[in-house]
Scaffold this motif. Structure first.
Motif, PDB file in Angstrom:
ATOM      1  N   LEU A 240     -48.169 -14.940  52.592  1.00  0.00           N
ATOM      2  CA  LEU A 240     -46.860 -14.919  51.933  1.00  0.00           C
ATOM      3  C   LEU A 240     -45.718 -14.937  52.934  1.00  0.00           C
ATOM      4  CD1 LEU A 240     -47.574 -12.313  49.116  1.00  0.00           C
ATOM      5  CD2 LEU A 240     -47.244 -14.774  48.838  1.00  0.00           C
TER       6      LEU A 240
ATOM      7  N   GLU B 118     -42.738 -12.024  46.323  1.00  0.00           N
ATOM      8  CA  GLU B 118     -44.078 -11.470  46.105  1.00  0.00           C
ATOM      9  C   GLU B 118     -44.495 -10.589  47.281  1.00  0.00           C
ATOM     10  OE1 GLU B 118     -48.645 -12.803  45.077  1.00  0.00           O
ATOM     11  OE2 GLU B 118     -47.048 -14.289  44.943  1.00  0.00           O
TER      12      GLU B 118
ATOM     13  N   ARG C 195     -53.191 -11.349  52.388  1.00  0.00           N
ATOM     14  CA  ARG C 195     -52.234 -11.764  51.354  1.00  0.00           C
ATOM     15  C   ARG C 195     -50.814 -11.783  51.922  1.00  0.00           C
ATOM     16  NH1 ARG C 195     -51.319  -8.404  45.861  1.00  0.00           N
ATOM     17  NH2 ARG C 195     -49.655  -9.659  44.971  1.00  0.00           N
TER      18      ARG C 195
ATOM     19  N   SER D 158     -44.960 -18.328  54.519  1.00  0.00           N
ATOM     20  CA  SER D 158     -44.358 -19.297  53.607  1.00  0.00           C
ATOM     21  C   SER D 158     -42.833 -19.190  53.669  1.00  0.00           C
ATOM     22  CB  SER D 158     -44.839 -19.024  52.183  1.00  0.00           C
ATOM     23  OG  SER D 158     -44.160 -19.840  51.281  1.00  0.00           O
TER      24      SER D 158
ATOM     25  N   ASP E  44     -42.470 -16.612  47.282  1.00  0.00           N
ATOM     26  CA  ASP E  44     -43.462 -15.964  48.145  1.00  0.00           C
ATOM     27  C   ASP E  44     -42.876 -14.746  48.855  1.00  0.00           C
ATOM     28  OD1 ASP E  44     -45.423 -17.709  47.392  1.00  0.00           O
ATOM     29  OD2 ASP E  44     -45.292 -18.968  49.192  1.00  0.00           O
TER      30      ASP E  44
END
Length: 138
Positions: free
Chosen positions: A117, A128, A113, A120, A125
């Protein structure tokens, strides 16, 4: 993190084995006391297990346990007090390495994950990814 997981699992297994050893020592001491009183029977023979060659992880696990037992304080002359001291040290180690294993599992779960992220370039992102790191801290 795979090495950490293996080490933590082996250490937890070793702690469990040490607990069994302490229980066996207590049982043996109780049998000796009972035999000394005259009520015990020595008809049971115990088989001994052969130890196999240890891997590097096994050696470091035993080294970590020995170090933790040595840091706990001086050995007691009373066998019961010594077993209690060892039991308390093993409980602390078991709790510590159980938490460590849980953390390694959380890191493994968050790795893919986070990788997506962080690669990106969008602001959401990145935000997050920061929240994922904050979750790991908790």
């Amino acid at each position: 993190s795979g090495d950490e997981r293996v080490k933590a699992q082996r250490l937890l297994e070793e702690v469990a084995a040490r607990f069994r050893k302490l229980q066996d020592e207590e049982a043996e001491e109780a049998e000796e006391t009972l035999a000394a009183v005259g009520g015990g029977e020595d008809g049971q023979s115990q088989k001994r297990r052969r130890l196999q060659k240890k891997t590097v992880t096994d050696v470091t696990v035993e080294k970590d346990i020995a170090q933790a037992l040595a840091e706990d304080g001086e050995a007691c002359e009373d066998p019961e007090a010594e077993r209690q001291r060892q039991r308390e040290a093993l409980i602390r180690m078991r709790d510590c390495y159980a938490q460590r294993l849980h953390f390694v599992e959380l890191l493994d779960a968050a790795e893919s994950r986070l990788r997506g992220l962080l690669s990106s370039k969008t602001n959401t992102d990145v935000t997050e990814a920061i929240s994922v790191v904050v979750e790991l801290r908790l």
